[in-house]
Each structure stands twice: as C-alpha cells, then as structure tokens.
Scaffold this motif. Structure first.
Motif, mmCIF file in Angstrom:
data_model
loop_
_atom_site.group_PDB
_atom_site.id
_atom_site.type_symbol
_atom_site.label_atom_id
_atom_site.label_comp_id
_atom_site.label_asym_id
_atom_site.label_seq_id
_atom_site.Cartn_x
_atom_site.Cartn_y
_atom_site.Cartn_z
ATOM 1 N N VAL A 209 35.756 47.228 34.519
ATOM 2 C CA VAL A 209 36.368 46.246 35.731
ATOM 3 C C VAL A 209 36.125 45.025 35.262
ATOM 4 O O VAL A 209 35.111 44.380 34.826
ATOM 5 N N LYS A 210 37.227 44.429 35.216
ATOM 6 C CA LYS A 210 37.246 42.755 34.836
ATOM 7 C C LYS A 210 37.960 42.257 36.033
ATOM 8 O O LYS A 210 39.292 42.095 35.838
ATOM 9 N N ASP A 211 37.214 41.638 36.916
ATOM 10 C CA ASP A 211 38.082 40.915 38.016
ATOM 11 C C ASP A 211 38.664 41.792 38.684
ATOM 12 O O ASP A 211 38.462 42.801 39.146
ATOM 13 N N GLU A 212 40.136 41.556 38.822
ATOM 14 C CA GLU A 212 41.087 42.401 39.329
ATOM 15 C C GLU A 212 41.705 43.288 38.493
ATOM 16 O O GLU A 212 42.626 44.426 38.834
ATOM 17 N N LYS A 213 41.406 43.547 37.130
ATOM 18 C CA LYS A 213 41.993 44.380 36.447
ATOM 19 C C LYS A 213 40.982 45.614 35.942
ATOM 20 O O LYS A 213 39.772 45.255 36.033
ATOM 21 N N LEU A 214 41.650 46.655 35.696
ATOM 22 C CA LEU A 214 40.693 47.732 35.105
ATOM 23 C C LEU A 214 41.193 48.147 34.061
ATOM 24 O O LEU A 214 42.568 48.030 33.509
ATOM 25 N N LEU A 215 40.249 48.412 32.772
ATOM 26 C CA LEU A 215 40.650 48.512 31.617
ATOM 27 C C LEU A 215 40.165 50.288 31.513
ATOM 28 O O LEU A 215 38.855 50.626 31.519
ATOM 29 N N LEU A 216 41.239 51.154 31.177
ATOM 30 C CA LEU A 216 40.893 52.407 30.861
ATOM 31 C C LEU A 216 40.983 52.924 29.685
ATOM 32 O O LEU A 216 41.743 52.340 28.934
#
Lengths: 68, 68
Positions: free
Chosen positions: A26-33
């Motif tokens: 989780v990076k602020d409002e972004k998700l990195l899958l």
C-alpha cells in the motif's frame, strides 16, 4: 501455495484485477500488486477484505472523494 | 493452509497482533482480523504490506493525523 486473486467490486460485480498475487503493497492511495513472475499492477483502490482461506482479495476503486 | 500472521510495525520492531489470521476486513480506519476459531481483533491501523508467500501482514498504527 497461497497466491491470491484480486478483485475489484464494480457495480456489485467482482472484476478480476490480477491472479496469483504474491504480494500487495500500500502506497498512499495506490496499491501495488505483484506476482511471482514479476508482473505488477498498480491501482488506485482500497482494500475492502482479504480472505486467506479462499485466497480472495476484494478491492474498492477510488477514494472517499469519488471514483477515478 | 494460508493463515497469516499480522504484525504492527512499532519503532521499526514488528509486534505480533494476531496469528493464524483467516480474514481481514477494512472498516474505515479500523481493521477487523479474524481467525478460524472465531478469535477477533479490531485495531485502528492501516495495511502496509501483505506477503502471501511468507504469510505476513504488516500493519501501520494510527492514521495520517497521528497515532492513537
């Protein structure tokens, strides 16, 4: 293996975002899958629920302020 | 089985919140962690990272506005 499938709830219908998710950051409002094979998907979404038994990640698009 | 361990990062040191997490639900600023045996833990925290291979959930306490 415990790789999971990530879905976004869209109009009540789950839409597959990425299968075989090995990690989620989780990076602020972004998700990195990320998958084991290095496939990555960045999405502006929030996690709603993760079921470790059915290997299912349910995401929710957008922020409280609205959809993007 | 893919049950995971949930840790909170506290001063850089991971602190175990709940072991054998079967499901994780997000409700606003709270997380509800549940085990198969019905044990539940509610915590004001955000998800930082989930590693589905090492079965590790890393949480971050508090909100952007500060710690609670």
């Amino acid at each position: 293996m415990c790789l999971s499938k990530a879905y976004v709830a869209r109009n009540g219908e789950p839409e597959l975002v990425l299968a075989e998710v090995a990690s989620l950051k989780v990076k602020d409002e972004k998700l990195l899958l990320s998958t084991l094979l290095g496939e990555q998907k960045e999405i502006v979404a929030r996690i709603r629920e993760i079921d470790f038994l059915t290997h299912r990640i349910t995401l929710e698009k957008g922020t409280k302020g609205g959809y993007r």
